[in-house]
Write an enzyme that holds these catalytic residues in place. Structure first.
Site, PDB file in Angstrom:
ATOM      1  N   GLU A   1      13.956  46.348  19.463  1.00 17.96           N
ATOM      2  CA  GLU A   1      13.891  47.063  20.747  1.00 17.96           C
ATOM      3  C   GLU A   1      13.161  46.208  21.787  1.00 17.96           C
ATOM      4  O   GLU A   1      12.282  45.415  21.428  1.00 17.96           O
ATOM      5  CB  GLU A   1      13.059  48.352  20.571  1.00 17.96           C
ATOM      6  CG  GLU A   1      13.597  49.312  19.553  1.00 17.96           C
ATOM      7  CD  GLU A   1      14.722  50.173  20.096  1.00 17.96           C
ATOM      8  OE1 GLU A   1      14.891  50.227  21.331  1.00 17.96           O
ATOM      9  OE2 GLU A   1      15.434  50.767  19.270  1.00 17.96           O
TER      10      GLU A   1
ATOM     11  N   VAL B   1      15.809  59.528   8.076  1.00 22.18           N
ATOM     12  CA  VAL B   1      15.192  58.468   7.253  1.00 22.18           C
ATOM     13  C   VAL B   1      16.299  57.619   6.637  1.00 22.18           C
ATOM     14  O   VAL B   1      17.143  58.113   5.892  1.00 22.18           O
ATOM     15  CB  VAL B   1      14.326  59.076   6.118  1.00 22.18           C
ATOM     16  CG1 VAL B   1      13.704  57.970   5.275  1.00 22.18           C
ATOM     17  CG2 VAL B   1      13.245  59.981   6.689  1.00 22.18           C
TER      18      VAL B   1
ATOM     19  N   LYS C   1      13.076  61.184  13.507  1.00 21.98           N
ATOM     20  CA  LYS C   1      11.927  61.093  12.577  1.00 21.98           C
ATOM     21  C   LYS C   1      10.599  61.389  13.263  1.00 21.98           C
ATOM     22  O   LYS C   1       9.710  61.999  12.672  1.00 21.98           O
ATOM     23  CB  LYS C   1      11.892  59.717  11.916  1.00 21.98           C
ATOM     24  CG  LYS C   1      11.594  58.569  12.863  1.00 21.98           C
ATOM     25  CD  LYS C   1      12.556  57.431  12.740  1.00 21.98           C
ATOM     26  CE  LYS C   1      12.654  56.731  14.066  1.00 21.98           C
ATOM     27  NZ  LYS C   1      13.582  55.663  14.142  1.00 21.98           N
TER      28      LYS C   1
ATOM     29  N   LYS D   1       8.718  57.953   8.784  1.00 16.82           N
ATOM     30  CA  LYS D   1       9.717  58.159   7.720  1.00 16.82           C
ATOM     31  C   LYS D   1       9.031  58.435   6.387  1.00 16.82           C
ATOM     32  O   LYS D   1       9.497  59.268   5.601  1.00 16.82           O
ATOM     33  CB  LYS D   1      10.632  56.942   7.622  1.00 16.82           C
ATOM     34  CG  LYS D   1      11.503  56.729   8.847  1.00 16.82           C
ATOM     35  CD  LYS D   1      12.180  55.365   8.790  1.00 16.82           C
ATOM     36  CE  LYS D   1      12.993  55.052  10.032  1.00 16.82           C
ATOM     37  NZ  LYS D   1      13.384  53.640  10.112  1.00 16.82           N
TER      38      LYS D   1
ATOM     39  N   GLY E   1      19.498  41.868  20.210  1.00 18.77           N
ATOM     40  CA  GLY E   1      19.582  43.335  20.209  1.00 18.77           C
ATOM     41  C   GLY E   1      19.197  43.938  18.865  1.00 18.77           C
ATOM     42  O   GLY E   1      19.473  45.104  18.591  1.00 18.77           O
TER      43      GLY E   1
ATOM     44  N   GLY F   1      21.714  52.128  12.981  1.00 17.78           N
ATOM     45  CA  GLY F   1      23.013  51.798  13.576  1.00 17.78           C
ATOM     46  C   GLY F   1      23.824  53.059  13.796  1.00 17.78           C
ATOM     47  O   GLY F   1      23.685  54.037  13.058  1.00 17.78           O
TER      48      GLY F   1
ATOM     49  N   ILE G   1      21.575  55.931   3.879  1.00 16.84           N
ATOM     50  CA  ILE G   1      21.129  56.061   2.477  1.00 16.84           C
ATOM     51  C   ILE G   1      20.814  57.541   2.217  1.00 16.84           C
ATOM     52  O   ILE G   1      19.959  58.114   2.890  1.00 16.84           O
ATOM     53  CB  ILE G   1      19.878  55.191   2.208  1.00 16.84           C
ATOM     54  CG1 ILE G   1      20.117  53.749   2.660  1.00 16.84           C
ATOM     55  CG2 ILE G   1      19.514  55.254   0.736  1.00 16.84           C
ATOM     56  CD1 ILE G   1      18.908  52.842   2.509  1.00 16.84           C
TER      57      ILE G   1
END
Ligand code: HSE
Length: 418
Positions: free
Chosen positions: A190, A132, A105, A205, A187, A302, A136
């Site tokens: 970041e 993005v 992105k 995004k 985790g 992920g 989805i």
């Protein structure tokens, strides 16, 4: 069956996700799409560094040209992250007639114009579903499914880290620093969370989504961006008590004065489709003149959700190659941006009784919908919660600047969306 060779730029979490998911789905893809997808080269930083999955050593290289310039590779998929050298490698791949798939992105939002120009000039595809909201299919929706709509509004929760933090703060009445530290330990945030918590990731995004939705360039530097670092448990609680959820929203609207685009914490009523989107989930709520309102929700990050979007783009790129068509990238004109916008506001102030708060707002043409005294005062000041009727951002800022500092201190200002 046609075989298509793919080169990966990146062998970390996403690269391994793509490798693993492709091994798993290869035969299904052969059956469904009549194409055999083979990963033939993978650029990594260091051949010997530990990785989340076992990649065949003979596929690994540290030379980007082994991927971007290889004669036998037709599609290059990039997930290096960051703007450079990722954008440069994508340019190089397109200059060598490879279709490019990217999850990046930051590179798209900042170098999108030159990447699109390279795709057009070289007659190759540029695909970016994974950039993005990962799983989805919102880019595909704007590119393919909503073509007969004039999209007038996008409202999204498009950063999972901040949604997780705000959800935890709301559920357990914890403060921001405490939840951030926990999220880092788990985790889920970041080690350097600045891009997420300052709203930059969501702005990248939003720039990509709004540019597609409105058919022109909405530059990231024109997106008003405010993160969640100043959000307090009191803000969340005050909203909760009044039937609102606090979210980091990415908002873009096409109005008569141009495009307004902004990322900031906002209160939304509990019955809004975005209000119940909690944890690390993402959602995009949009309005089109033909389709009306619709909401997409799912996993926005992920390795596996991202890999799914990357492989779907690889299949689209392979189909385009097989049928000798290229989805031409349009050369977008910069859209004119609105310099002001309307919103309702929720403002917490500590004020002396005689501060004349309502009069200051009235002078700027901002109408207050309610003023409540909340709790006990200290040092001659009482906590006030003011809500405004929809008002111009500029007027509200002017009113806040004109509140007498000797008699008032503004604790928080949160926009209210519906
Ligand atoms: N840091 C991003 C998020 C990852 O928290 O949503 C996906 O872009």
């Amino acid at each position: 069956m046609k075989t298509v060779n793919i080169g990966l730029l990146g062998g970390g979490n996403i690269g391994c996700g793509v490798w693993t998911l492709l091994q798993d789905m290869r035969q299904d893809i052969q059956k469904r799409c009549h194409v055999d997808l083979r990963i033939t080269k993978i650029l990594v930083r260091d051949i010997n560094e530990p990785r989340p999955c076992a990649l065949p050593p003979e596929l690994l290289t540290t030379n980007p040209h082994d991927v971007t310039r290889a004669d036998n590779i037709q599609i290059v998929a990039e997930f290096l992250g960051g703007i450079q050298p990722a954008a440069m490698y994508m340019q190089d791949a397109m200059a060598h007639k490879k279709a490019v798939v990217t999850a990046n992105k930051a590179a798209l939002a900042t170098e999108g114009a030159s990447l699109r120009a390279a795709a057009s000039a070289n007659h190759v595809g540029l695909h970016y579903e994974a950039s993005v909201c990962a799983a989805i299919p919102v880019i595909g929706a704007f590119k393919h499914s909503l073509q007969a709509n004039r999209v007038t509004r996008i409202m999204g929760i498009i950063n999972g880290t901040t949604n997780y933090i705000l959800s935890e703060m709301a559920q357990h009445n914890k403060d921001y620093q405490q939840v951030l530290a926990e999220a880092q330990r788990l985790g889920l945030a970041e080690p350097d969370p600045s891009s997420d918590v300052q709203g930059r990731d969501a702005a990248y995004k939003l720039s990509i989504l709004a540019s597609l939705a409105f058919g022109g360039q909405v530059a990231v530097q024109h997106i008003y961006t405010e993160g969640i670092t100043g959000v307090t448990p009191e803000d969340i609680l005050c909203g909760k008590d009044r039937g609102y959820a606090l979210k980091l929203l990415a908002i873009a609207k096409m109005g008569e004065h141009g495009v307004e685009a902004r990322v900031h914490p906002a209160l939304i009523p509990n019955n809004h489709p975005l209000a119940g989107v909690n944890g690390a989930f993402n959602a995009v709520h949009l309005t089109g003149h033909a389709c009306g309102d619709m909401t997409f929700m799912g996993k926005g990050a992920g390795p596996m959700p991202t890999a799914g979007a990357v492989i779907s783009d690889i299949i689209n790129a392979a189909e385009a190659l097989a049928h000798l068509y290229i989805e031409e990238e349009s050369q977008e004109q910069a859209l004119s941006m609105a310099e002001d916008w309307q919103s309702a506001y929720f403002i917490r102030i500590l004020a002396e009784d005689e501060a004349g708060v309502a009069a200051v707002f009235a002078r700027e043409g901002v109408s207050l919908a309610s003023v409540e005294q909340s709790g006990e005062g200290t040092g001659g000041r009482v906590p006030l919660i003011c809500t405004t009727r929809p008002a111009s951002e500029r007027a509200v800022r002017a009113a806040l600047e004109n509140l007498p500092p000797s008699a008032c201190s503004v604790q928080s200002v949160i926009r209210v969306e519906s």
